[in-house]
Design a protein around this motif. Structure first.
Motif, mmCIF file in Angstrom:
data_model
loop_
_atom_site.group_PDB
_atom_site.id
_atom_site.type_symbol
_atom_site.label_atom_id
_atom_site.label_comp_id
_atom_site.label_asym_id
_atom_site.label_seq_id
_atom_site.Cartn_x
_atom_site.Cartn_y
_atom_site.Cartn_z
ATOM 1 N N ALA A 47 0.824 -1.211 0.000
ATOM 2 C CA ALA A 47 0.000 0.000 0.000
ATOM 3 C C ALA A 47 0.858 1.260 0.000
ATOM 4 N N ARG A 48 2.060 1.189 0.548
ATOM 5 C CA ARG A 48 2.950 2.354 0.611
ATOM 6 C C ARG A 48 3.808 2.492 -0.643
ATOM 7 N N LEU A 49 3.673 1.527 -1.535
ATOM 8 C CA LEU A 49 4.432 1.568 -2.792
ATOM 9 C C LEU A 49 3.539 1.728 -4.014
ATOM 10 N N ALA A 50 2.248 1.474 -3.853
ATOM 11 C CA ALA A 50 1.348 1.346 -5.003
ATOM 12 C C ALA A 50 1.241 2.612 -5.835
ATOM 13 N N ASP A 51 1.473 3.788 -5.246
ATOM 14 C CA ASP A 51 1.357 5.015 -6.025
ATOM 15 C C ASP A 51 2.543 5.241 -6.957
ATOM 16 N N LYS A 52 3.632 4.490 -6.735
ATOM 17 C CA LYS A 52 4.832 4.660 -7.560
ATOM 18 C C LYS A 52 5.188 3.412 -8.357
ATOM 19 N N LEU A 53 4.799 2.229 -7.856
ATOM 20 C CA LEU A 53 5.237 0.968 -8.449
ATOM 21 C C LEU A 53 4.048 0.080 -8.789
ATOM 22 N N ASP A 54 4.292 -0.843 -9.691
ATOM 23 C CA ASP A 54 3.314 -1.881 -10.028
ATOM 24 C C ASP A 54 3.625 -3.077 -9.139
ATOM 25 N N VAL A 55 2.824 -3.247 -8.081
ATOM 26 C CA VAL A 55 3.167 -4.188 -7.019
ATOM 27 C C VAL A 55 2.355 -5.469 -7.133
ATOM 28 N N SER A 56 3.037 -6.604 -6.945
ATOM 29 C CA SER A 56 2.394 -7.914 -6.810
ATOM 30 C C SER A 56 2.831 -8.518 -5.486
ATOM 31 N N LEU A 57 2.017 -9.429 -4.962
ATOM 32 C CA LEU A 57 2.327 -10.087 -3.694
ATOM 33 C C LEU A 57 2.553 -11.570 -3.920
ATOM 34 N N LEU A 58 3.494 -12.116 -3.169
ATOM 35 C CA LEU A 58 3.701 -13.562 -3.125
ATOM 36 C C LEU A 58 3.676 -13.958 -1.662
ATOM 37 N N LEU A 59 2.576 -14.611 -1.261
ATOM 38 C CA LEU A 59 2.399 -14.970 0.141
ATOM 39 C C LEU A 59 3.276 -16.157 0.488
ATOM 40 N N ASP A 60 3.970 -16.006 1.593
ATOM 41 C CA ASP A 60 4.860 -17.066 2.058
ATOM 42 C C ASP A 60 4.348 -17.545 3.412
ATOM 43 N N GLY A 61 3.738 -18.706 3.424
ATOM 44 C CA GLY A 61 3.203 -19.239 4.664
ATOM 45 C C GLY A 61 1.782 -18.784 4.918
ATOM 46 N N ALA A 62 1.101 -19.500 5.788
ATOM 47 C CA ALA A 62 -0.292 -19.203 6.109
ATOM 48 C C ALA A 62 -0.385 -18.536 7.477
ATOM 49 N N GLY A 63 -1.604 -18.045 7.775
ATOM 50 C CA GLY A 63 -1.842 -17.561 9.126
ATOM 51 C C GLY A 63 -2.201 -16.106 9.252
ATOM 52 N N SER A 64 -1.879 -15.269 8.279
ATOM 53 C CA SER A 64 -2.242 -13.863 8.374
ATOM 54 C C SER A 64 -3.395 -13.577 7.417
ATOM 55 N N ALA A 65 -3.953 -12.369 7.501
ATOM 56 C CA ALA A 65 -5.186 -12.062 6.781
ATOM 57 C C ALA A 65 -4.940 -11.089 5.638
ATOM 58 N N LEU A 66 -5.574 -11.365 4.504
ATOM 59 C CA LEU A 66 -5.608 -10.432 3.383
ATOM 60 C C LEU A 66 -6.760 -9.457 3.571
ATOM 61 N N ALA A 67 -6.604 -8.267 3.012
ATOM 62 C CA ALA A 67 -7.695 -7.294 3.072
ATOM 63 C C ALA A 67 -8.878 -7.796 2.242
ATOM 64 N N GLN A 68 -10.058 -7.298 2.575
ATOM 65 C CA GLN A 68 -11.237 -7.738 1.839
ATOM 66 C C GLN A 68 -11.191 -7.272 0.385
ATOM 67 N N ARG A 69 -10.687 -6.074 0.154
ATOM 68 C CA ARG A 69 -10.619 -5.544 -1.203
ATOM 69 C C ARG A 69 -9.298 -5.942 -1.848
ATOM 70 N N ARG A 70 -9.358 -6.441 -3.081
ATOM 71 C CA ARG A 70 -8.158 -6.832 -3.804
ATOM 72 C C ARG A 70 -7.558 -5.585 -4.471
ATOM 73 N N GLU A 71 -6.354 -5.214 -4.041
ATOM 74 C CA GLU A 71 -5.674 -4.044 -4.590
ATOM 75 C C GLU A 71 -4.517 -4.428 -5.516
ATOM 76 N N GLN A 72 -3.920 -5.589 -5.282
ATOM 77 C CA GLN A 72 -2.778 -6.030 -6.086
ATOM 78 C C GLN A 72 -2.973 -7.483 -6.506
ATOM 79 N N ALA A 73 -2.206 -7.866 -7.516
ATOM 80 C CA ALA A 73 -2.172 -9.279 -7.882
ATOM 81 C C ALA A 73 -1.545 -10.053 -6.730
ATOM 82 N N VAL A 74 -2.174 -11.186 -6.357
ATOM 83 C CA VAL A 74 -1.712 -11.965 -5.205
ATOM 84 C C VAL A 74 -1.442 -13.396 -5.653
ATOM 85 N N HIS A 75 -0.267 -13.893 -5.291
ATOM 86 C CA HIS A 75 0.110 -15.281 -5.551
ATOM 87 C C HIS A 75 0.483 -15.922 -4.227
#
Length: 742
Positions: free
Chosen positions: A154-182
């Motif tokens: 979220a702190r990079l999205a205004d300057k960069l084209d950001v994608s996420l790669l989740l490593d491990g389970a247990g934390s929560a994604l936001a309800q709204r999809r803002e970036q490509a998530v893998h």
């Protein structure tokens, strides 16, 4: 060049007349501007700077300001001055006389050092070199737990084209999809700024591309095995498959799906995992690792600021120059010297892919392989410019000079050191000690030491005889320039190591200093000329202060005036010749050197094992070994030997061992002369008497083949004949078995 000096509100003991007097005697140095001593050049006397900037623009001259504290202010003031040249067209030079000289307990005795620093700052800049260009479109991959990765994105999205790669389970994604998530396990991450190749494998039943985050599966799962990261905890799942039923419309959940392999290219990587993807000390540019921990937020903030600026094209110098002809890494598929590969903290250097066998079983050599000076097929190293950060350690440990630091090169650095030492001595300075430090953390420590000396009576600051020399990297200057500095009158060369230096650099510099000190001690100069000083941060200032106040070491009677060469071996030879002629004691015939990193030496040949097959001659990359066309001899020129070990690894009889040393017999002429290491009688043909091989080689061959069925009777006797007589004998006895593969 016009030089502006300022005593910084009368806190520096500057002597303009003495500086003028010394610099007026130095070729190429300028005394213009030294007749005026300023007190507040950055404040009330700023108009004097502006006038000087306009005058420099009108005359086409350069401007040197003896202040680094207000460097940014002077640059801005110059660009705002009508009639001055923009800094982009003609940079202003700066030199620090405050923290490095004046702010010291010995500041009043530091005039020779100040003159030396000004003279060096007036030297022409290093010649430009080729550059390597990075191209980044701003595609950034953030790797880590869902919440942390999304917060960073979220702190990079205004300057960069950001994608996420989740490593491990247990934390929560936001309800709204803002970036490509893998999601998945990374199987490969390699590359550099603008060209990171990332491959991962996902075996989770939920496809995040198809998932709409409707939360129906989370609600339906009776075991609570699906979290808000929308991944299934397979260890908790009892295979009810209620989640599959409620996801029928989206079709995002499939427990029968085979693991999916994916790969993409990104320009930038932000890695929030505990363990980094790269294990080397210096990761590739464009990769930022911010693990969880006490200083996570500070490091994350720094990484985010840096990432936001890495979009576009970026040039950096090509710091190295590699001459494969001089490389002693390998010959004939045998490995010799691998010093540059071992010391590189970025893994930018690797063995040439043409090598196989002892270098890793790679593809066979092609038919047309380059031939080096020793006559055998060459296989050097490959340097990836995109990974090189310009530490210069490879050039420091390279024994042959095949790898050279190019920006600035050794000749330019040598000129700088010679100017410092020569000006210091001309001003009456004695026992000069060079303090080599980095332009980053090293410079900061020197500045902090100067400030501490100004405010704390228990801190002395830089001694008047210690001349600081900022370098792009401390590992870029090595043995040849250290010894040349000693030959040019330096009492000591000290290298300041901080937290910036990789462990490989520390070891390499320590080994090189052991070589240099062994040479100096062997020549009768005693100990203490080359020193490593470690100070990681400001907490080590008292120890640094104490380390710099060491006693001077023995210097040469007359300082050398010759210049350092671009060729490393040439500079070493010049320095050692001068040190030998100036030696304070009787010079021994030879000086034994430590085995690690030895640049000179001889060879021992086991006469009982050596058959004079001359494999070593073909492997030698420096033409130190040679044969004799007239007689069975192995000849050697010790001056050419770089102790790479290729001859020893190539020798099939393991008859060669290295002997690290510097031979000084006959005033050093013995090193340059050709001598015979091993000689055996020739074997004479039993039929015509012509010599055609060595006695030992033929006897060994006959002994090994005597029991073979194909070598009985006349066939065995033919092994003792020269090639001509063997052919005649074969055709004279057609009924005998013919041995054609001889």
């Amino acid at each position: 060049m016009k030089t502006l000096i300022c005593d910084c509100n009368r806190t520096l003991p500057l002597d303009p007349k003495a500086l003028q007097q010394v610099l007026s005697r130095r070729p190429g140095a300028s005394t213009e501007g030294l007749d005026t001593l300023h007190t507040g050049l950055c404040r009330r006397e700023a108009p004097a700077f502006q006038r000087a900037a306009k005058q420099a623009a009108a005359s086409g001259d350069e401007l040197l300001v003896a202040c680094t504290q207000e460097q940014r202010l002077f640059v801005e003031l110059n660009d705002l001055t009508e009639g001055a040249r923009p800094v982009a067209e003609q940079p202003i030079r700066f030199v620090n006389l405050r923290e490095t000289a004046g702010w010291s307990r010995e500041g009043a005795q530091a005039t020779p050092k100040m003159a030396a620093l000004i003279a060096a700052a007036q030297l022409p800049p290093a010649a430009p070199v080729a550059t390597h260009t990075y191209r980044s479109g701003g595609r950034c991959l953030v790797i880590g737990p869902a919440e942390a990765a999304e917060a960073a994105a979220a702190r990079l999205a205004d300057k960069l084209d950001v994608s996420l790669l989740l490593d491990g389970a247990g934390s929560a994604l936001a309800q709204r999809r803002e970036q490509a998530v893998h999601s998945g396990r990374i199987t490969r991450l390699a590359g550099w700024l603008g060209a990171f190749d990332v491959a991962w494998e996902s075996s989770n039943p939920i496809d995040l591309d198809l998932c709409t985050r409707c939360n129906a599966c989370v609600e339906a799962c009776p075991e609570g095995a699906i979290g808000l990261d929308y991944q299934v905890d397979l260890s908790a799942c009892k295979s009810h498959r209620d989640c599959v039923r409620v996801c029928d419309a989206a079709g995002a959940i499939d427990f029968a799906r085979a693991p999916q392999a994916s790969d993409e290219r990104f320009d930038l990587i932000l890695d929030l995992r505990a363990a980094p993807a790269f294990s080397q000390h210096q990761p590739p540019q464009g990769y930022f690792h911010v693990p969880p921990g006490a200083d996570h937020e500070r490091r994350l903030f720094d990484a985010l600021l840096a990432l936001r600026e890495l979009v576009g094209e970026f040039d950096k110098p090509k710091f190295f120059h590699y001459d494969k002809r001089l490389c002693a890494h390998s010959r004939n598929q045998q490995t010799g010297c691998s010093a540059c590969i071992a010391v590189c903290s970025t893994r930018a250097i690797r063995s040439d892919a043409l090598l196989k066998g002892k270098t890793g079983g790679r593809a066979p050599l092609p038919a047309a392989t380059p031939v080096g000076p020793g006559g055998g097929p060459t296989g050097g190293v490959i340097v990836e410019p995109a990974l090189c950060v310009g530490c210069g350690a490879c050039s420091t440990v390279c024994p042959s000079g095949a790898m050279r630091f190019a920006y600035p090169d050794a000749a330019h650095q040598g000129q700088r050191l010679r100017t410092l030492l020569g000006t210091y001595a001309a001003a009456g300075g004695r026992h000069a000690a060079l303090l080599l430090h980095s332009e980053g953390a090293g410079r900061k420590l020197v500045d902090e030491l100067g400030r501490a000396a100004r405010l704390d009576k228990s801190v002395n600051g830089l001694p008047a005889r210690v001349i600081p020399v900022p370098l792009w990297h401390t590992a870029s200057v090595g043995l040849e320039l250290w010894l040349m500095a000693i030959a040019q009158g330096a009492s000591q060369v000290m290298v300041l190591l901080t937290a910036e230096e990789a462990p490989e650099y520390r070891q390499a510099l320590a080994e090189q200093m052991a070589q240099g000190q062994a040479l100096l001690a062997g020549l009768g100069y005693g100990e203490g000329h080359l020193r490593l000083i470690e100070a990681r941060d400001a907490r080590d200032l008292p120890a640094l202060d104490a380390a710099l106040r060491c006693a001077p070491a023995t210097t040469v009677r007359q300082a050398a005036t010759m210049a350092a060469q671009t060729d490393k071996r040439g500079t070493l030879e010049l320095a050692l010749d001068h040190l030998r002629t100036q030696a304070p004691a009787t010079v021994p015939e030879a000086i034994a050197l430590p085995a690690a990193g030895a640049p000179f030496g001889s060879l021992r040949v086991d006469a009982e094992r050596c058959t004079l097959c001359l494999s070593c001659v073909g492997a030698c990359p420096s033409s130190a070994l040679a044969d004799n066309p007239e007689r069975p001899q192995l000849r050697f020129i010790e001056k050419n030997c770089v102790q790479c070990g290729l001859c020893a690894t190539t020798c099939p009889e393991q008859a060669i061992t290295l002997q690290p040393r510097l031979l000084l017999a006959d005033e050093g002429r013995a090193r340059k002369a050709t001598r015979v290491l091993h000689e055996v009688p020739p074997y004479a043909c039993v039929k015509c008497g012509k010599p055609f091989g060595t006695l030992k080689a033929v006897e060994n061959m006959v002994a090994k083949l005597a029991g073979h069925s194909a070598f009985q009777g006349a066939a065995l006797e033919r092994l003792k004949m020269c090639q001509d007589c063997r052919v005649v004998d074969m055709f004279s006895n057609p009924n005998e078995t013919r041995i054609t593969d001889l």
